[in-house]
Write a protein that holds these residues in place. Structure first.
Motif, short mmCIF file in Angstrom:
data_model
loop_
_atom_site.label_atom_id
_atom_site.label_comp_id
_atom_site.label_asym_id
_atom_site.label_seq_id
_atom_site.Cartn_x
_atom_site.Cartn_y
_atom_site.Cartn_z
N UNK A 63 0.02 -7.78 -9.32
CA UNK A 63 -0.76 -6.53 -9.41
C UNK A 63 -1.52 -6.24 -8.12
N UNK A 64 -0.83 -6.40 -7.00
CA UNK A 64 -1.42 -6.10 -5.70
C UNK A 64 -0.72 -4.91 -5.04
N UNK A 65 -0.36 -3.94 -5.85
CA UNK A 65 0.17 -2.68 -5.34
C UNK A 65 -0.98 -1.68 -5.35
N UNK A 66 -1.30 -1.15 -4.19
CA UNK A 66 -2.46 -0.28 -4.03
C UNK A 66 -2.02 1.17 -3.84
N UNK A 97 0.85 -1.18 0.00
CA UNK A 97 0.00 0.00 0.00
C UNK A 97 0.89 1.24 0.00
N UNK A 98 0.69 2.12 -0.96
CA UNK A 98 1.52 3.30 -1.11
C UNK A 98 0.79 4.55 -0.65
N UNK A 99 1.37 5.23 0.33
CA UNK A 99 0.82 6.50 0.82
C UNK A 99 1.68 7.67 0.36
N UNK A 100 2.48 7.43 -0.68
CA UNK A 100 3.35 8.47 -1.24
C UNK A 100 3.12 8.60 -2.74
#
Length: 285
Positions: A249-252, A220-223
């Protein structure tokens, strides 16, 4: 702490317990200044929007919030007072702003970053009491609790999925002991940051090798908005191209703002996490 009010007309004066002690507000505020993006969101969510006359430069939600050049990080007391506030809401007491405004008899509520869900709920309820919007604030909290309980109940508890939450590309992460980590905890996920050498502080700095070795199922990307991070950017990092989360493809990509605030929109964050967990679980079955 619960807010206490007298039975006088309109429920005022009211006394609210905040980080700066017991704050008594004589009359319903008509000119509120918010120096916190989270509290700005809350004020509008509980129906206090029409009472807000100025918000800080970081307050970008909702769009109709009266954004100014005021800063919660470098508060300018003179500029704040120029707004003629009868209530100022802050999440940080930088520059001793609380005491400085107190000397000018300006009521201030200091509500710091929540470290657990209950604190987030309490702050919303306190803002409701302080602004004369208690009923709506209670309604918002009840809705948040119901939504989070539903989302948690819908999540598969035996999926055994691991995840990595990235705060920035240093990369810094957040453990299960943090506020954001507790949101993930609702979904039965295992946080790889919990095993980091400096996890005790809650926000460990991970090495690229640590993440690669942990090979989380979900990232999970918060940037994203701040720093342009996405699946393709991650794949360019040394040793990350073949990570399971990237290959499957499980990069959110999270909304940076929603992922860093503790107001009513945490439900939207939880919905995003829930959807990602459901997708990963479906792919594994």
């Amino acid at each position: 702490a619960p807010a206490a009010s007298s039975p006088s007309s309109g429920g005022f004066p009211v006394t609210v317990e905040a980080a700066n002690g017991s704050v008594t507000i004589a009359e319903k505020p008509r000119r509120i200044v918010s120096l916190s993006a989270t509290h700005t969101e809350t004020l509008f969510a509980i129906g206090a929007g029409p009472q807000v006359v100025a918000v800080d430069v970081q307050s970008n939600h909702p769009p109709q919030a009266p954004k100014t050049s005021l800063s919660g990080f470098k508060p300018n007391v003179e500029a704040i007072v120029a707004q003629k506030p009868d209530l100022v809401v802050v999440s940080d007491d930088l520059g001793d702003v609380v005491a400085q405004l107190g000397k000018l008899n300006v009521p201030v509520l200091h509500q710091p970053s929540a470290t657990k869900l209950e604190e987030a709920y309490e702050e919303i309820e306190e803002l409701g009491a302080a602004t004369g919007n208690k009923a709506k604030a209670d309604e918002v909290v009840a809705g948040m609790k119901a939504d989070l309980e539903r989302l948690a109940a819908e999540a598969p508890k035996d999926a055994g999925l691991t995840f990595y939450h990235e705060l920035d590309q240093t990369p810094y992460a957040a453990t299960s002991q943090t506020f954001i980590g507790q949101i993930y905890g609702l979904f039965g996920l295992t946080n790889i940051a919990d095993k980091a050498p400096d996890a005790a502080g809650g926000y460990p700095k991970l090495s690229a090798e640590f993440v690669a070795q942990a090979d989380p199922d979900l990232i999970f990307l918060a940037d994203v908005k701040c720093c342009g991070q996405n699946k393709d950017a991650l794949a360019q990092r040394p040793g990350w191209k073949n990570l399971s989360a990237i290959e499957n493809d499980h990069v959110v990509e999270l909304d940076d703002d929603i992922a860093s605030r503790w107001g009513p929109r945490i439900v939207q964050l939880a919905e995003t996490i829930g959807a990602a967990v459901a997708k990963a679980e479906a792919g594994a079955s």
